[in-house]
Motif scaffolding. Structure first.
Motif, PDB file in Angstrom:
ATOM      1  N   UNK A 257       0.846  -1.192   0.000  1.00  0.00           N
ATOM      2  CA  UNK A 257       0.000   0.000   0.000  1.00  0.00           C
ATOM      3  C   UNK A 257       0.889   1.252   0.000  1.00  0.00           C
ATOM      4  N   UNK A 258       1.915   1.233   0.833  1.00  0.00           N
ATOM      5  CA  UNK A 258       2.833   2.367   0.922  1.00  0.00           C
ATOM      6  C   UNK A 258       3.503   2.642  -0.433  1.00  0.00           C
ATOM      7  N   UNK A 259       3.948   1.570  -1.094  1.00  0.00           N
ATOM      8  CA  UNK A 259       4.586   1.745  -2.401  1.00  0.00           C
ATOM      9  C   UNK A 259       3.607   2.324  -3.404  1.00  0.00           C
ATOM     10  N   UNK A 260       2.379   1.816  -3.343  1.00  0.00           N
ATOM     11  CA  UNK A 260       1.336   2.291  -4.263  1.00  0.00           C
ATOM     12  C   UNK A 260       1.147   3.790  -4.108  1.00  0.00           C
ATOM     13  N   UNK A 261       1.123   4.246  -2.859  1.00  0.00           N
ATOM     14  CA  UNK A 261       0.913   5.673  -2.608  1.00  0.00           C
ATOM     15  C   UNK A 261       2.142   6.482  -3.013  1.00  0.00           C
ATOM     16  N   UNK A 262       3.328   5.960  -2.687  1.00  0.00           N
ATOM     17  CA  UNK A 262       4.557   6.676  -3.035  1.00  0.00           C
ATOM     18  C   UNK A 262       4.688   6.846  -4.549  1.00  0.00           C
ATOM     19  N   UNK A 263       4.228   5.847  -5.287  1.00  0.00           N
ATOM     20  CA  UNK A 263       4.411   5.889  -6.736  1.00  0.00           C
ATOM     21  C   UNK A 263       3.190   6.446  -7.464  1.00  0.00           C
ATOM     22  N   UNK A 264       2.149   6.838  -6.710  1.00  0.00           N
ATOM     23  CA  UNK A 264       0.911   7.299  -7.354  1.00  0.00           C
ATOM     24  C   UNK A 264       0.965   8.777  -7.718  1.00  0.00           C
ATOM     25  N   UNK A 265       2.009   9.462  -7.269  1.00  0.00           N
ATOM     26  CA  UNK A 265       2.067  10.901  -7.533  1.00  0.00           C
ATOM     27  C   UNK A 265       1.525  11.737  -6.381  1.00  0.00           C
ATOM     28  N   UNK A 266       0.969  11.084  -5.346  1.00  0.00           N
ATOM     29  CA  UNK A 266       0.406  11.839  -4.217  1.00  0.00           C
ATOM     30  C   UNK A 266       1.433  12.754  -3.551  1.00  0.00           C
ATOM     31  N   UNK A 267       2.684  12.275  -3.468  1.00  0.00           N
ATOM     32  CA  UNK A 267       3.721  13.136  -2.875  1.00  0.00           C
ATOM     33  C   UNK A 267       4.603  13.735  -3.979  1.00  0.00           C
ATOM     34  N   UNK A 362      10.686  11.316   0.664  1.00  0.00           N
ATOM     35  CA  UNK A 362      10.391  12.724   0.406  1.00  0.00           C
ATOM     36  C   UNK A 362      10.142  12.951  -1.070  1.00  0.00           C
ATOM     37  N   UNK A 363       9.077  13.682  -1.354  1.00  0.00           N
ATOM     38  CA  UNK A 363       8.728  13.963  -2.746  1.00  0.00           C
ATOM     39  C   UNK A 363       8.567  15.447  -2.991  1.00  0.00           C
ATOM     40  N   UNK A 364       8.236  15.793  -4.220  1.00  0.00           N
ATOM     41  CA  UNK A 364       8.125  17.207  -4.583  1.00  0.00           C
ATOM     42  C   UNK A 364       6.836  17.853  -4.057  1.00  0.00           C
ATOM     43  N   UNK A 365       5.865  17.014  -3.603  1.00  0.00           N
ATOM     44  CA  UNK A 365       4.626  17.583  -3.031  1.00  0.00           C
ATOM     45  C   UNK A 365       4.428  17.274  -1.553  1.00  0.00           C
ATOM     46  N   UNK A 366       5.187  16.299  -1.024  1.00  0.00           N
ATOM     47  CA  UNK A 366       4.967  15.910   0.366  1.00  0.00           C
ATOM     48  C   UNK A 366       5.860  14.741   0.725  1.00  0.00           C
ATOM     49  N   UNK A 367       5.661  14.187   1.917  1.00  0.00           N
ATOM     50  CA  UNK A 367       6.494  13.040   2.307  1.00  0.00           C
ATOM     51  C   UNK A 367       5.673  11.973   3.022  1.00  0.00           C
ATOM     52  N   UNK A 368       6.202  10.754   2.976  1.00  0.00           N
ATOM     53  CA  UNK A 368       5.575   9.614   3.660  1.00  0.00           C
ATOM     54  C   UNK A 368       6.502   9.227   4.788  1.00  0.00           C
ATOM     55  N   UNK A 369       5.944   8.966   5.971  1.00  0.00           N
ATOM     56  CA  UNK A 369       6.786   8.506   7.057  1.00  0.00           C
ATOM     57  C   UNK A 369       6.157   7.268   7.702  1.00  0.00           C
ATOM     58  N   UNK A 370       6.993   6.239   7.920  1.00  0.00           N
ATOM     59  CA  UNK A 370       6.544   5.018   8.600  1.00  0.00           C
ATOM     60  C   UNK A 370       7.543   4.741   9.714  1.00  0.00           C
ATOM     61  N   UNK A 371       7.057   4.585  10.918  1.00  0.00           N
ATOM     62  CA  UNK A 371       7.950   4.337  12.042  1.00  0.00           C
ATOM     63  C   UNK A 371       8.293   2.853  12.154  1.00  0.00           C
ATOM     64  N   UNK A 372       9.314   2.565  12.972  1.00  0.00           N
ATOM     65  CA  UNK A 372       9.679   1.172  13.240  1.00  0.00           C
ATOM     66  C   UNK A 372       8.480   0.484  13.899  1.00  0.00           C
TER      67      UNK A 372
END
Ligand code: C2G
Length: 444
Positions: A257-267, A362-372
């Motif tokens: 799911x995380x990869x899908x969001x990271x690669x979807x252009x959302x960030x 980190x992306x050009x529109x935002x960032x995704x963070x997942x903790x341990x």
């Protein structure tokens, strides 16, 4: 008018399903049937469903008992459906007795007698040849593997091999499987070989298993040299065999799911990935004493490199390693820096240094963070320039998480799936190359 609702997967539609729907309809005037989606079944641990959702819906409709068919996508939906559709009776088979009593506050709950001697699991097993798994190695991970394999329909653990036969015998007794002393007999008795032996033995075991015509699931790191990775993948492909590197993170639903969001252009476009995984180990452990194959990067490097290779690709422009080594020369803490045409990446791991252990994209529109422990992804957030706007995502990660890779591998073997996009050959080969580069610099 009395409204009734029931739910199910209805895989390989059978008489038990038919009789359940018939009696559900007879409880009232209007019957709604909720059919589960594939992703919902995965999150509730139901793996190996064969029929696609459209077939399952069609089969429910064909009975003529359903006045309306809906989709069940998430847990907790039953409660909201009961409100939304103004339901009088919730019903399900007696295999669920007690589970849905909490719905009694909102409607009547009826458990209908389950039809004996028929089930989707039984039919799935009859249709498929059960793939027999043989394990090489008897350590910690092998012990975790067996309960996970039990949850995947279509496989059964047949036996175990260890050159130290006494270890194999004890392990076999514990798990009620067959111990093997002779490699030829071991290969003869299985269809899939799961390799969970020390890292340096992987290559020879993979080769030998493939040469005996067996599919292979091998623990990470698959091999420690690029040339070896290319050779074994090439051999497997040529002979129609499946070779899988077991990095559990890549197959788990949360990371997908995380990869899908990271690669979807959302960030926006990904410009930086930072991944960190540290675990304090006992100084007497194999990881901190095996001066050739121990150390933090060989142990944890596959996890931290995975999100980088998935998001930035395998074609980096440069890679460099920096380690803090202990007295015996093993790296207690390692930092890897990569430069890509499109951005940067840093991977950090430690066995003797504790750090925060998070994944940041980190992306050009935002960032995704997942903790341990992001390597068993269950939760992550998406942040934007406007600090008040945060999107939150969660997903289940069941048990030790090995069930996901076993079930994906089985789908490839049974040809119900046709590609290996969750961890490609190219990515596994790139990982082997990175391990090789690291060893060249760090192991003098
Ligand atoms: N069923 C039955 N007799 C059988 C097999 C199944 O009466 N021999 C019933 C089940 O009890 C269930 C329905 O048929 O009520 C659908 O079964 P499955 O497809 O196995 O779905 P299940 O996992 O039970 O889904 O949210 C989903 C529901 O909780 C139930």
């Amino acid at each position: 008018m009395t409204k009734v609702i029931t739910y199910g997967t209805f895989d390989l539609f059978h008489e038990g399903h038919y009789r359940l729907l018939q009696r559900a309809k007879a409880l009232g005037d209007y019957l709604i049937v909720g059919v589960t989606t594939e992703s919902y079944d995965k999150t509730r641990g139901k793996l190996g469903v064969i029929d696609p959702i459209l077939t399952r819906i069609e089969n429910v409709k064909k009975t003529g008992f359903a006045d309306e068919v809906i989709i069940e996508e998430v847990s907790g939906q039953k409660f909201s459906d009961i409100k939304k559709y103004d339901i009088d009776i919730f019903t399900v088979g007696s295999d669920w007795t007690g589970t849905f009593d909490y719905l009694r506050d909102y409607c009547q709950v009826v458990y209908l007698e389950r039809t004996k001697n028929i089930s989707s699991t039984m039919l799935r097993e009859q249709r498929q040849h059960i793939q027999r798994i043989g394990i090489i190695g008897t350590g910690r991970i092998a012990n975790r593997f067996i309960p996970e394999a039990k949850l995947v329909s279509g496989v059964s653990t047949q036996g175990v091999y260890n050159p130290n036969f006494e270890s194999a015998r004890q392990f076999a007794e514990k798990w009620e499987i067959e111990p093997y002393e002779n490699m030829e007999r071991f290969f003869g008795a299985v269809d899939i070989v799961y390799i969970a032996s020390p890292h340096q033995t992987h290559y020879a075991y993979i080769k030998s298993a493939l040469e005996h015509g067996k599919h292979v699931l091998c623990e990470k790191p698959l091999v420690l040299r690029k040339e070896q990775a290319e050779e074994v993948f090439g051999y497997a492909k040529e002979h129609g065999l499946i070779l899988f590197e077991g990095i559990k993170t890549s197959y788990c639903p949360g990371f997908q799911k995380l990869l899908g969001i990271a690669c979807s252009g959302m960030i926006g476009s990904v410009r930086n990935v930072e991944a960190c995984f540290t675990k304090l180990e006992d100084s007497g452990s194999r990881e901190l004493t095996d001066t050739m194959y121990g150390g933090s990067f060989i142990e944890l490097g596959s996890y931290i490199m995975l999100p980088i290779l998935k998001m930035m690709g395998v074609n980096y422009e440069s890679i460099s390693f920096d380690s803090f080594n202990g007295e015996n020369g093993l790296d207690l803490f390692t930092r890897v820096t990569l430069r890509y045409r499109t951005g940067l990446a840093t991977a950090t791991c430690g066995l003797g240094v504790k750090s925060e252990g998070r994944l940041l994209i980190s992306g050009t529109n935002g960032y995704i963070v997942a903790d341990a422990p992001w390597w068993k992804t269950t939760y992550f957030e998406v942040h934007y320039e406007d600090a008040a706007k945060v999107d939150k995502y969660s997903e289940t990660f069941l048990g030790d998480g090995l069930r996901y890779e076993i079930s994906d591998m089985l789908a490839l073997i049974n040809r119900t799936a046709t590609n290996d996009f969750k961890l490609t050959r190219g990515e596994s080969i790139a990982l082997a190359e990175i391990m090789e580069k690291f060893m060249k610099e760090n192991r003098k």
